[in-house]
Write a protein that holds these residues in place. Structure first.
Motif, PDB file in Angstrom:
ATOM      1  N   MET A 182       0.830  -1.205   0.000  1.00  8.48           N
ATOM      2  CA  MET A 182       0.000   0.000   0.000  1.00  8.48           C
ATOM      3  C   MET A 182       0.863   1.254   0.000  1.00  8.48           C
ATOM      4  N   ARG A 183       1.897   1.281   0.841  1.00  7.78           N
ATOM      5  CA  ARG A 183       2.789   2.453   0.878  1.00  7.78           C
ATOM      6  C   ARG A 183       3.501   2.649  -0.464  1.00  7.78           C
ATOM      7  N   ARG A 184       3.925   1.542  -1.079  1.00 12.10           N
ATOM      8  CA  ARG A 184       4.592   1.634  -2.384  1.00 12.10           C
ATOM      9  C   ARG A 184       3.641   2.211  -3.429  1.00 12.10           C
ATOM     10  N   GLN A 185       2.395   1.759  -3.445  1.00 13.71           N
ATOM     11  CA  GLN A 185       1.420   2.277  -4.413  1.00 13.71           C
ATOM     12  C   GLN A 185       1.097   3.744  -4.130  1.00 13.71           C
ATOM     13  N   GLN A 186       1.024   4.121  -2.864  1.00 11.93           N
ATOM     14  CA  GLN A 186       0.768   5.529  -2.531  1.00 11.93           C
ATOM     15  C   GLN A 186       1.940   6.404  -2.982  1.00 11.93           C
ATOM     16  N   ARG A 187       3.177   5.941  -2.755  1.00 11.53           N
ATOM     17  CA  ARG A 187       4.361   6.698  -3.213  1.00 11.53           C
ATOM     18  C   ARG A 187       4.357   6.828  -4.740  1.00 11.53           C
ATOM     19  N   GLU A 188       4.047   5.733  -5.417  1.00  8.76           N
ATOM     20  CA  GLU A 188       3.995   5.736  -6.883  1.00  8.76           C
ATOM     21  C   GLU A 188       2.938   6.724  -7.378  1.00  8.76           C
ATOM     22  N   THR A 189       1.817   6.742  -6.693  1.00  9.76           N
ATOM     23  CA  THR A 189       0.725   7.659  -7.069  1.00  9.76           C
ATOM     24  C   THR A 189       1.192   9.100  -6.943  1.00  9.76           C
ATOM     25  N   LEU A 190       1.829   9.435  -5.815  1.00  6.27           N
ATOM     26  CA  LEU A 190       2.302  10.817  -5.616  1.00  6.27           C
ATOM     27  C   LEU A 190       3.388  11.198  -6.617  1.00  6.27           C
ATOM     28  N   GLU A 191       4.296  10.278  -6.899  1.00  2.00           N
ATOM     29  CA  GLU A 191       5.347  10.568  -7.888  1.00  2.00           C
ATOM     30  C   GLU A 191       4.729  10.880  -9.247  1.00  2.00           C
ATOM     31  N   ARG A 192       3.794  10.067  -9.658  1.00  2.00           N
ATOM     32  CA  ARG A 192       3.147  10.283 -10.956  1.00  2.00           C
ATOM     33  C   ARG A 192       2.296  11.554 -10.949  1.00  2.00           C
ATOM     34  N   LEU A 193       1.661  11.831  -9.818  1.00  2.00           N
ATOM     35  CA  LEU A 193       0.852  13.048  -9.699  1.00  2.00           C
ATOM     36  C   LEU A 193       1.709  14.284  -9.976  1.00  2.00           C
ATOM     37  N   TYR A 194       2.890  14.354  -9.335  1.00  3.20           N
ATOM     38  CA  TYR A 194       3.754  15.517  -9.510  1.00  3.20           C
ATOM     39  C   TYR A 194       4.431  15.545 -10.882  1.00  3.20           C
ATOM     40  N   GLU A 195       4.533  14.398 -11.535  1.00  6.14           N
ATOM     41  CA  GLU A 195       5.056  14.373 -12.908  1.00  6.14           C
ATOM     42  C   GLU A 195       4.028  14.895 -13.906  1.00  6.14           C
ATOM     43  N   CYS A 196       2.750  14.623 -13.635  1.00  5.79           N
ATOM     44  CA  CYS A 196       1.699  14.915 -14.617  1.00  5.79           C
ATOM     45  C   CYS A 196       0.988  16.244 -14.410  1.00  5.79           C
ATOM     46  N   PHE A 197       1.008  16.781 -13.199  1.00  4.77           N
ATOM     47  CA  PHE A 197       0.247  17.999 -12.907  1.00  4.77           C
ATOM     48  C   PHE A 197       1.148  19.074 -12.321  1.00  4.77           C
ATOM     49  N   GLU A 198       0.786  20.311 -12.632  1.00  4.94           N
ATOM     50  CA  GLU A 198       1.502  21.449 -12.073  1.00  4.94           C
ATOM     51  C   GLU A 198       1.301  21.474 -10.559  1.00  4.94           C
ATOM     52  N   ASP A 199       2.300  21.955  -9.850  1.00  8.38           N
ATOM     53  CA  ASP A 199       2.260  21.991  -8.387  1.00  8.38           C
ATOM     54  C   ASP A 199       1.039  22.732  -7.852  1.00  8.38           C
ATOM     55  N   ASP A 200       0.669  23.855  -8.505  1.00  5.56           N
ATOM     56  CA  ASP A 200      -0.473  24.639  -8.013  1.00  5.56           C
ATOM     57  C   ASP A 200      -1.822  23.988  -8.337  1.00  5.56           C
ATOM     58  N   ALA A 201      -1.833  22.933  -9.157  1.00  6.16           N
ATOM     59  CA  ALA A 201      -3.075  22.222  -9.469  1.00  6.16           C
ATOM     60  C   ALA A 201      -3.316  21.054  -8.508  1.00  6.16           C
ATOM     61  N   ILE A 202      -2.364  20.808  -7.617  1.00  6.24           N
ATOM     62  CA  ILE A 202      -2.440  19.674  -6.692  1.00  6.24           C
ATOM     63  C   ILE A 202      -2.911  20.170  -5.334  1.00  6.24           C
ATOM     64  N   ASP A 203      -3.989  19.600  -4.837  1.00  3.45           N
ATOM     65  CA  ASP A 203      -4.502  19.944  -3.517  1.00  3.45           C
ATOM     66  C   ASP A 203      -3.749  19.095  -2.484  1.00  3.45           C
ATOM     67  N   LYS A 204      -2.755  19.686  -1.889  1.00  4.14           N
ATOM     68  CA  LYS A 204      -1.865  18.948  -1.004  1.00  4.14           C
ATOM     69  C   LYS A 204      -2.591  18.383   0.219  1.00  4.14           C
ATOM     70  N   GLU A 205      -3.600  19.079   0.694  1.00  5.63           N
ATOM     71  CA  GLU A 205      -4.354  18.571   1.843  1.00  5.63           C
ATOM     72  C   GLU A 205      -5.072  17.261   1.484  1.00  5.63           C
ATOM     73  N   ILE A 206      -5.707  17.226   0.333  1.00  9.20           N
ATOM     74  CA  ILE A 206      -6.416  16.023  -0.101  1.00  9.20           C
ATOM     75  C   ILE A 206      -5.424  14.877  -0.336  1.00  9.20           C
ATOM     76  N   TRP A 207      -4.348  15.182  -1.034  1.00 11.56           N
ATOM     77  CA  TRP A 207      -3.397  14.134  -1.422  1.00 11.56           C
ATOM     78  C   TRP A 207      -2.540  13.640  -0.271  1.00 11.56           C
ATOM     79  N   SER A 208      -2.564  14.316   0.863  1.00 12.80           N
ATOM     80  CA  SER A 208      -1.769  13.851   2.012  1.00 12.80           C
ATOM     81  C   SER A 208      -2.575  12.965   2.960  1.00 12.80           C
ATOM     82  N   CYS A 209      -3.846  12.730   2.643  1.00 15.46           N
ATOM     83  CA  CYS A 209      -4.685  11.889   3.515  1.00 15.46           C
ATOM     84  C   CYS A 209      -4.366  10.423   3.353  1.00 15.46           C
TER      85      CYS A 209
END
Length: 180
Positions: free
Chosen positions: A153-180
């Motif tokens: 689960m932790r590996r998949q969550q890390r992979e998700t975050l890595e891909r999120l920051y590769e695909c979307f601009e930093d200001d388009a990412i809701d850090k509060e939502i994605w840190s849950c």
């Protein structure tokens, strides 16, 4: 105000941005009229954008209401989760993670995903729009977390975050939502 703002018989609702610029350049209206026109043009553009999104994404209003009701979220929070949810589905499509072996969503996004699966027509429409194919959907397994160990689960969550920051601009990412 409408009769003061345009020299033609067209209403503000049908005035284009170029018409507005022409009106400003010819200085046929005072600053207050131009300010009101600008607000009306912005509102008209927002309304048209909303209507376009409603046609492309059916059932979204109901999804937001359902999540607000069942999860106890405010409407504003539900809208923020929805933006993150769409990002997650886009990541799943990009990664071709149809069976949930690569990416794992944050808790609010998974809850919205679960709620969205109750409205099959809306869910399949969004999947079709995201996958760019009419017959594709992204499978949701409500028991996926029961079958995986903590490290997976932790590996998949890390992979998700890595891909999120590769695909979307930093200001388009809701850090509060994605840190849950």
């Amino acid at each position: 105000l409408r009769s003061l703002s345009t020299s033609s018989s067209r209403s503000v609702d049908t005035m284009s941005y170029n018409d507005f610029i022409d009106l400003v350049k010819t200085k046929k209206s005072g600053p207050l009229v131009l300010h009101v026109l600008r607000i009306q043009l912005d509102n008209t553009a927002a309304k048209k954008s909303e209507e376009r999104n409603a046609k492309q994404l059916p059932g979204i209003k109901q999804l937001l209401l359902r999540c607000s009701r069942t999860c106890g979220w405010s409407n504003a929070f539900a809208e923020r989760v929805f933006r993150s949810y769409i990002q997650f589905l886009e990541l799943k499509a990009i990664a071709s993670d149809w069976d949930g072996k690569i990416l794992y969503p944050p808790i609010p996004v998974e809850e919205m995903w679960r709620q969205h699966c109750w409205d099959i027509r809306s869910y399949y429409q969004i999947c079709s729009n995201i996958c760019k194919r009419r017959d594709w959907s992204i499978d949701y397994n409500p028991d996926a977390w029961l079958k995986m160990d903590d490290e997976t689960m932790r590996r998949q969550q890390r992979e998700t975050l890595e891909r999120l920051y590769e695909c979307f601009e930093d200001d388009a990412i809701d850090k509060e939502i994605w840190s849950c």
